[in-house]
Design a protein around this motif. Structure first.
Motif, PDB file in Angstrom:
ATOM      1  N   THR A 119       0.839  -1.196   0.000  1.00 32.08           N
ATOM      2  CA  THR A 119       0.000   0.000   0.000  1.00 32.08           C
ATOM      3  C   THR A 119       0.873   1.244   0.000  1.00 32.08           C
ATOM      4  OG1 THR A 119      -1.789  -1.133   1.171  1.00 32.08           O
ATOM      5  CG2 THR A 119      -1.791   1.279   1.255  1.00 32.08           C
ATOM      6  N   ALA A 120       0.490   2.217  -0.802  1.00 37.74           N
ATOM      7  CA  ALA A 120       1.201   3.498  -0.870  1.00 37.74           C
ATOM      8  C   ALA A 120       0.179   4.618  -0.829  1.00 37.74           C
ATOM      9  CB  ALA A 120       2.032   3.587  -2.148  1.00 37.74           C
ATOM     10  N   THR A 121       0.594   5.766  -0.301  1.00 39.21           N
ATOM     11  CA  THR A 121      -0.301   6.911  -0.170  1.00 39.21           C
ATOM     12  C   THR A 121       0.364   8.156  -0.750  1.00 39.21           C
ATOM     13  OG1 THR A 121      -1.252   5.990   1.854  1.00 39.21           O
ATOM     14  CG2 THR A 121      -1.645   8.318   1.438  1.00 39.21           C
ATOM     15  N   GLU A 122      -0.405   8.928  -1.504  1.00 36.51           N
ATOM     16  CA  GLU A 122       0.049  10.196  -2.042  1.00 36.51           C
ATOM     17  C   GLU A 122      -1.094  11.205  -1.952  1.00 36.51           C
ATOM     18  OE1 GLU A 122       1.987  10.436  -5.793  1.00 36.51           O
ATOM     19  OE2 GLU A 122       3.055   8.541  -5.577  1.00 36.51           O
ATOM     20  N   LEU A 124      -0.256   8.835 -12.995  1.00 36.82           N
ATOM     21  CA  LEU A 124       0.766   9.850 -12.760  1.00 36.82           C
ATOM     22  C   LEU A 124       1.320   9.772 -11.342  1.00 36.82           C
ATOM     23  CD1 LEU A 124      -0.953  12.955 -14.406  1.00 36.82           C
ATOM     24  CD2 LEU A 124       0.297  11.094 -15.503  1.00 36.82           C
ATOM     25  N   HIS A 125       0.775   8.906 -10.530  1.00 39.93           N
ATOM     26  CA  HIS A 125       1.176   8.741  -9.137  1.00 39.93           C
ATOM     27  C   HIS A 125       1.691   7.319  -8.917  1.00 39.93           C
ATOM     28  CE1 HIS A 125      -1.716  12.080  -9.225  1.00 39.93           C
ATOM     29  NE2 HIS A 125      -1.118  12.537  -8.146  1.00 39.93           N
ATOM     30  N   PHE A 126       2.273   7.089  -7.766  1.00 43.20           N
ATOM     31  CA  PHE A 126       2.689   5.744  -7.333  1.00 43.20           C
ATOM     32  C   PHE A 126       3.673   5.094  -8.314  1.00 43.20           C
ATOM     33  CE2 PHE A 126      -1.886   6.244  -6.130  1.00 43.20           C
ATOM     34  CZ  PHE A 126      -1.690   6.447  -4.769  1.00 43.20           C
ATOM     35  N   SER A 127       4.670   5.830  -8.762  1.00 50.29           N
ATOM     36  CA  SER A 127       5.605   5.291  -9.747  1.00 50.29           C
ATOM     37  C   SER A 127       6.396   4.118  -9.182  1.00 50.29           C
ATOM     38  CB  SER A 127       6.587   6.374 -10.198  1.00 50.29           C
ATOM     39  OG  SER A 127       7.591   5.815 -11.010  1.00 50.29           O
ATOM     40  N   GLU A 128       6.421   3.031  -9.949  1.00 46.30           N
ATOM     41  CA  GLU A 128       7.214   1.850  -9.570  1.00 46.30           C
ATOM     42  C   GLU A 128       8.707   2.172  -9.560  1.00 46.30           C
ATOM     43  OE1 GLU A 128       8.495  -2.458 -11.488  1.00 46.30           O
ATOM     44  OE2 GLU A 128       6.718  -1.443 -12.265  1.00 46.30           O
ATOM     45  N   ASP A 129       9.111   3.128 -10.393  1.00 46.46           N
ATOM     46  CA  ASP A 129      10.537   3.431 -10.525  1.00 46.46           C
ATOM     47  C   ASP A 129      11.032   4.482  -9.541  1.00 46.46           C
ATOM     48  OD1 ASP A 129      10.645   1.626 -12.614  1.00 46.46           O
ATOM     49  OD2 ASP A 129      10.254   3.138 -14.137  1.00 46.46           O
ATOM     50  N   ASP A 130      10.184   4.874  -8.595  1.00 47.91           N
ATOM     51  CA  ASP A 130      10.574   5.866  -7.600  1.00 47.91           C
ATOM     52  C   ASP A 130      11.373   5.179  -6.489  1.00 47.91           C
ATOM     53  OD1 ASP A 130      10.894   8.121  -6.113  1.00 47.91           O
ATOM     54  OD2 ASP A 130       8.775   8.399  -5.612  1.00 47.91           O
ATOM     55  N   VAL A 131      12.571   4.744  -6.859  1.00 46.44           N
ATOM     56  CA  VAL A 131      13.477   4.049  -5.939  1.00 46.44           C
ATOM     57  C   VAL A 131      14.866   4.654  -6.096  1.00 46.44           C
ATOM     58  CG1 VAL A 131      12.148   1.892  -6.053  1.00 46.44           C
ATOM     59  CG2 VAL A 131      14.063   2.245  -7.628  1.00 46.44           C
TER      60      VAL A 131
END
Length: 285
Positions: free
Chosen positions: A15-18, A49-56
């Motif tokens: 789960t992710a929140t933005e 446009l949110h919750f990018s998998e590559d945001d690491v």
């Protein structure tokens, strides 16, 4: 295909929140050629446009620019990946400033053998809520395949020649995404997959003839074309399947027709008349 039991990943959730971002929404509108409104509900696919998998961290990216596998996503031993399709239901609009939460569950992992060799299909189910209300469910299918050997530069080719607009559809809109289009969409979605911006990599390593147009970008252009020709329509479901890749600077014909009341068939058609994306829109009653 692998000593690792990929089925151990089925059922895993994260789960992710933005916060729904009106600025990103207006930039998507700009990309689509519209005037943006920071206060308007997000475009139906605006959650992409949110919750990018590559945001690491950079250290956690693979050679292809995507987040490396083996964490939440299963360690599929096939290096090439594509967005194979999505099955979306829109329950409620998402407004800028709302707290949005996405719960992702790995629903299934299926290994097959196709004409190009081993394939692995991973199906994810995303549930997106806005201020606690279910807004969107998104069934997302990713396909992994073997690498193709391509001697340096051998795959590079100019864009395919334009073909006439197809007949037999209720409406046709033609678009031609260029390098700037692909860059802007990658930036909006924080997508670092190198096939969309690294010409030597995509032609010499992955063996494509040119930069690959994002599947979700084409799906967005297709749904936007439908909504532009049906301004009063309220979309309830959008399903699409990627059939073949499209490449930068190629003309794409976006077409649609009503097959029965409230249901429309859509296609993105590549040069030569081949279907690149097949889709269905169902409107709310």
């Amino acid at each position: 295909m692998s000593e690792t039991n990929l089925q151990d990943w089925v059922g895993r959730s994260a789960t992710a929140t933005e916060t729904a971002d009106g600025e990103r929404a207006t930039r998507l509108a700009t990309l689509l050629g519209h005037d943006g409104d920071k206060a308007a509900p997000l475009f139906p696919l605006g959650h992409w446009l949110h919750f990018s998998e590559d945001d690491v961290p950079m250290s956690e990216l693979g050679a292809d620019g995507h987040a490396a596998l083996g964490g939440f996503m299963p360690p599929v031993p096939l290096p090439r990946r594509m967005w194979a399709g999505s099955d979306l239901t829109f329950h409620a609009p998402i407004l800028p400033g709302q707290s949005i939460e996405r719960t992702t569950t790995i629903e299934s992992i299926t290994e097959k053998t196709g004409s190009t060799g081993p394939l692995c299909f991973v199906v994810l189910r995303h549930e997106i809520t806005a201020d606690g209300t279910l807004a969107t469910t998104d069934g997302h299918t990713i396909v992994y395949r073997e690498a193709t050997e391509a001697p340096a530069g051998s795959a590079a080719k100019p864009p395919r020649e334009d073909s006439p607009a197809p007949e037999g559809w209720d409406w046709v809109k033609s678009v031609r995404p260029n390098e700037v289009t692909l860059f802007r969409y990658s930036a909006l979605t924080f997508n670092s997959h190198r096939i969309h911006y690294d010409y030597p990599y995509v032609t010499e390593v992955e063996g494509y003839p040119g930069l690959v147009t994002h599947g979700p970008l084409t799906a967005t252009l297709l749904l936007d074309a439908f909504m532009s020709t049906h301004p009063e329509a309220v979309v309830r479901e959008y399903r699409f399947t990627a059939k073949s890749p499209l490449f930068v600077n190629e003309q794409i014909h976006l077409v649609g027709r009503e097959t029965e009341p409230g249901i429309h068939e859509l296609q993105a058609i590549a040069p030569g008349g081949k279907t690149a994306i097949a889709a269905t829109v169902t409107m709310k009653n």
